[in-house]
Scaffold this motif. Structure first.
Motif, mmCIF file in Angstrom:
data_model
loop_
_atom_site.group_PDB
_atom_site.id
_atom_site.type_symbol
_atom_site.label_atom_id
_atom_site.label_comp_id
_atom_site.label_asym_id
_atom_site.label_seq_id
_atom_site.Cartn_x
_atom_site.Cartn_y
_atom_site.Cartn_z
ATOM 1 N N TYR A 78 60.407 81.534 72.508
ATOM 2 C CA TYR A 78 59.660 82.483 73.343
ATOM 3 C C TYR A 78 58.981 83.548 72.485
ATOM 4 C CZ TYR A 78 58.763 85.646 77.284
ATOM 5 O OH TYR A 78 58.163 86.456 78.228
ATOM 6 N N PHE A 79 59.724 84.118 71.542
ATOM 7 C CA PHE A 79 59.171 85.173 70.706
ATOM 8 C C PHE A 79 58.037 84.658 69.826
ATOM 9 C CE2 PHE A 79 63.646 87.150 70.829
ATOM 10 C CZ PHE A 79 63.350 87.814 72.018
ATOM 11 N N VAL A 80 58.213 83.487 69.223
ATOM 12 C CA VAL A 80 57.213 82.965 68.293
ATOM 13 C C VAL A 80 55.919 82.606 69.015
ATOM 14 C CG1 VAL A 80 56.648 81.064 66.737
ATOM 15 C CG2 VAL A 80 58.887 82.167 66.589
ATOM 16 N N ILE A 81 56.023 81.862 70.128
ATOM 17 C CA ILE A 81 54.810 81.435 70.829
ATOM 18 C C ILE A 81 54.102 82.614 71.487
ATOM 19 C CG2 ILE A 81 53.902 80.018 72.710
ATOM 20 C CD1 ILE A 81 56.010 77.956 72.078
ATOM 21 N N SER A 82 54.864 83.489 72.150
ATOM 22 C CA SER A 82 54.230 84.644 72.785
ATOM 23 C C SER A 82 53.664 85.597 71.742
ATOM 24 C CB SER A 82 55.218 85.378 73.699
ATOM 25 O OG SER A 82 56.345 85.834 72.979
ATOM 26 N N GLY A 83 54.349 85.729 70.599
ATOM 27 C CA GLY A 83 53.840 86.587 69.540
ATOM 28 C C GLY A 83 52.583 86.036 68.901
ATOM 29 N N LEU A 84 52.504 84.712 68.771
ATOM 30 C CA LEU A 84 51.335 84.073 68.150
ATOM 31 C C LEU A 84 50.136 84.071 69.088
ATOM 32 C CD1 LEU A 84 50.235 82.412 65.721
ATOM 33 C CD2 LEU A 84 51.012 80.361 66.927
ATOM 34 N N VAL A 85 50.340 83.544 70.303
ATOM 35 C CA VAL A 85 49.225 83.352 71.241
ATOM 36 C C VAL A 85 48.847 84.639 71.961
ATOM 37 C CG1 VAL A 85 48.463 82.085 73.291
ATOM 38 C CG2 VAL A 85 49.866 80.939 71.564
ATOM 39 N N GLY A 86 49.842 85.458 72.296
ATOM 40 C CA GLY A 86 49.567 86.638 73.098
ATOM 41 C C GLY A 86 49.376 87.914 72.317
ATOM 42 N N VAL A 162 30.430 87.542 68.328
ATOM 43 C CA VAL A 162 30.529 87.590 69.784
ATOM 44 C C VAL A 162 31.402 86.439 70.276
ATOM 45 C CG1 VAL A 162 29.250 87.297 71.950
ATOM 46 C CG2 VAL A 162 28.353 88.800 70.159
ATOM 47 N N ALA A 163 31.148 85.238 69.732
ATOM 48 C CA ALA A 163 31.942 84.070 70.125
ATOM 49 C C ALA A 163 33.399 84.241 69.725
ATOM 50 C CB ALA A 163 31.357 82.808 69.477
ATOM 51 N N ALA A 164 33.635 84.758 68.511
ATOM 52 C CA ALA A 164 35.011 84.971 68.058
ATOM 53 C C ALA A 164 35.732 85.967 68.964
ATOM 54 C CB ALA A 164 35.009 85.476 66.620
ATOM 55 N N THR A 165 35.021 87.021 69.359
ATOM 56 C CA THR A 165 35.623 88.030 70.235
ATOM 57 C C THR A 165 35.952 87.443 71.601
ATOM 58 O OG1 THR A 165 34.275 89.701 69.115
ATOM 59 C CG2 THR A 165 35.338 90.355 71.161
ATOM 60 N N LEU A 166 35.090 86.557 72.100
ATOM 61 C CA LEU A 166 35.299 85.975 73.421
ATOM 62 C C LEU A 166 36.439 84.960 73.446
ATOM 63 C CD1 LEU A 166 31.598 85.531 74.588
ATOM 64 C CD2 LEU A 166 33.265 87.199 75.409
ATOM 65 N N CYS A 167 36.890 84.501 72.267
ATOM 66 C CA CYS A 167 38.059 83.622 72.225
ATOM 67 C C CYS A 167 39.341 84.396 72.553
ATOM 68 C CB CYS A 167 38.198 82.990 70.838
ATOM 69 S SG CYS A 167 36.961 81.740 70.463
ATOM 70 N N SER A 168 39.334 85.680 72.270
ATOM 71 C CA SER A 168 40.523 86.499 72.468
ATOM 72 C C SER A 168 41.026 86.505 73.910
ATOM 73 C CB SER A 168 40.253 87.930 71.984
ATOM 74 O OG SER A 168 41.373 88.754 72.191
ATOM 75 N N PRO A 169 40.155 86.725 74.919
ATOM 76 C CA PRO A 169 40.670 86.750 76.295
ATOM 77 C C PRO A 169 41.241 85.420 76.765
ATOM 78 C CG PRO A 169 38.272 86.919 76.286
ATOM 79 C CD PRO A 169 38.731 87.113 74.880
ATOM 80 N N ILE A 170 40.735 84.307 76.230
ATOM 81 C CA ILE A 170 41.277 83.000 76.604
ATOM 82 C C ILE A 170 42.710 82.871 76.108
ATOM 83 C CG2 ILE A 170 41.006 80.508 76.321
ATOM 84 C CD1 ILE A 170 37.993 80.984 76.029
ATOM 85 N N LEU A 171 42.932 83.297 74.861
ATOM 86 C CA LEU A 171 44.291 83.272 74.312
ATOM 87 C C LEU A 171 45.213 84.228 75.059
ATOM 88 C CD1 LEU A 171 43.328 83.200 70.532
ATOM 89 C CD2 LEU A 171 44.412 81.352 71.814
ATOM 90 N N LEU A 172 44.699 85.412 75.389
ATOM 91 C CA LEU A 172 45.512 86.385 76.125
ATOM 92 C C LEU A 172 45.926 85.842 77.488
ATOM 93 C CD1 LEU A 172 43.602 89.687 75.274
ATOM 94 C CD2 LEU A 172 45.886 89.047 74.505
ATOM 95 N N ALA A 173 45.004 85.139 78.160
ATOM 96 C CA ALA A 173 45.335 84.555 79.457
ATOM 97 C C ALA A 173 46.434 83.513 79.315
ATOM 98 C CB ALA A 173 44.079 83.923 80.074
ATOM 99 N N GLY A 174 46.341 82.682 78.271
ATOM 100 C CA GLY A 174 47.390 81.701 78.028
ATOM 101 C C GLY A 174 48.725 82.363 77.759
ATOM 102 N N GLY A 175 48.703 83.470 77.007
ATOM 103 C CA GLY A 175 49.928 84.209 76.741
ATOM 104 C C GLY A 175 50.528 84.810 77.995
ATOM 105 N N ASN A 176 49.672 85.321 78.887
ATOM 106 C CA ASN A 176 50.145 85.889 80.152
ATOM 107 C C ASN A 176 50.935 84.858 80.956
ATOM 108 O OD1 ASN A 176 48.820 88.270 79.525
ATOM 109 N ND2 ASN A 176 47.028 87.802 80.778
ATOM 110 N N ILE A 177 50.384 83.654 81.058
ATOM 111 C CA ILE A 177 51.021 82.595 81.839
ATOM 112 C C ILE A 177 52.296 82.105 81.158
ATOM 113 C CG2 ILE A 177 50.737 80.226 82.666
ATOM 114 C CD1 ILE A 177 47.769 80.907 83.114
#
Length: 313
Positions: A78-86, A162-177
């Motif tokens: 839990y810590f590793v995946i949430s820390g990496l992705v989120g 811009v594209a690199a920055t827009l990748c961030s919210p996708i990863l954050l959403a995955g971390g939230n779930i």
């Protein structure tokens, strides 16, 4: 005097207070990243030492209260995946991009996760469809999207960053779930925050050490953990970011537990309302077009989701 059970009559208050608090410090955090770049701090160094410092702060508080997390295979995953992705990857992308697209735009993009989180939660059966809640998410996302589109219409915008920055919210959403779906049974929010921060800090420090070793004889590393010591500003900014991360991730897990993944994702919208004006007023960035309308839409969206009875278990 407030009765001890007063909050039980208003179950929406704890998620809302956590949302506003975490969103506010997140908005401050993006601007600190731009200041750090201006004093010669590499994005990796700034993020790695700040995250590690926050892990020490929250871990020390947990130890003093005898509420440290259990360490086993389940919680380590839990810590590793949430820390990496989120945390580690999306923040590193945002911090690296901030000098190229501006702190204001970075603050806007972290307002994008609500729709991705909502769709993912619906697909996985973690969220049942409710019109008011869906409307709030759409309004908040709409306000952030309006500001983002108008920003992209400006001249001299670097498409790569811009594209690199827009990748961030996708990863954050995955971390939230992920954090909701894999929440360790019986774990309290204040027990999980230091574990995730420690895992993310370890990952970031390892990346820096590996990069420095690999590039040591090849012209230097592009991922430096070095902190300039010729003046106090870099250290002061790391300490400030450590404080913001400590507050944010303490509230983050309370919000995750009490509000659920969709409600949690709205903190990016709050961060946009806070972070963009800071970038304009204190860092000299040009005000984004449509700022007033975008903030109104975001505010109404957060209000609708709040009135839509956020998860309170």
């Amino acid at each position: 005097m407030t009765r001890p059970d007063a909050l039980s009559h208003y179950p929406w208050m704890v998620p809302l207070i956590s949302l506003l608090g975490a969103g506010t410090v997140l908005g401050v955090s993006t601007n600190l990243a731009k200041l750090a770049a201006g004093v010669g701090l590499d994005p990796l160094a700034f993020l790695a030492w700040s995250v590690t410092g926050s892990a020490v702060v929250l871990g020390s508080v947990g130890a003093a209260r005898h509420r440290l997390p259990s360490v086993n295979i389940r919680t380590t995953e839990y810590f590793v995946i949430s820390g990496l992705v989120g945390l580690a990857v999306p923040n590193l992308l945002s911090f690296a991009a901030v000098t190229h697209v501006g702190a204001g735009f970075v603050a806007l993009t972290i307002a994008f996760p609500p729709l991705f989180t909502y769709l993912g939660a619906l697909f996985l059966g973690m969220e049942s469809f409710r019109f008011r809640r869906a409307a709030g998410v759409v309004l908040a996302l709409g306000g952030a999207t309006l500001l983002g589109i108008l920003k992209l219409s400006e001249p001299d915008v670097d498409p790569f960053w811009v594209a690199a920055t827009l990748c961030s919210p996708i990863l954050l959403a995955g971390g939230n779930i992920y954090r909701t779906a894999r929440w360790p049974e019986g774990a309290a929010p204040d027990e999980l925050a230091p574990g995730m921060l420690a895992a993310a800090g370890t990952i970031l420090l390892a990346v820096g050490l590996i990069a420095n070793t690999f590039w040591e004889g090849n012209g230097g590393s592009s991922f430096s953990l070095a902190v300039p010591t010729s003046h106090a500003a870099p250290i002061l900014l790391i300490l400030a970011q450590t404080a913001t991360f400590s507050v944010m991730y303490f509230l983050y897990f309370i919000l995750q537990k009490r509000g659920g993944p969709v409600y949690l994702s709205l903190l990016g919208s709050v961060a946009a309302i806070v972070g963009v004006p800071i970038a304009v007023l204190f860092l000299g960035e040009a005000p984004p077009k449509g700022l007033a309308l975008g903030c109104i839409l975001i505010g109404f969206g957060v209000g609708l989701v709040t009135l839509g009875d956020p998860k309170t278990t």
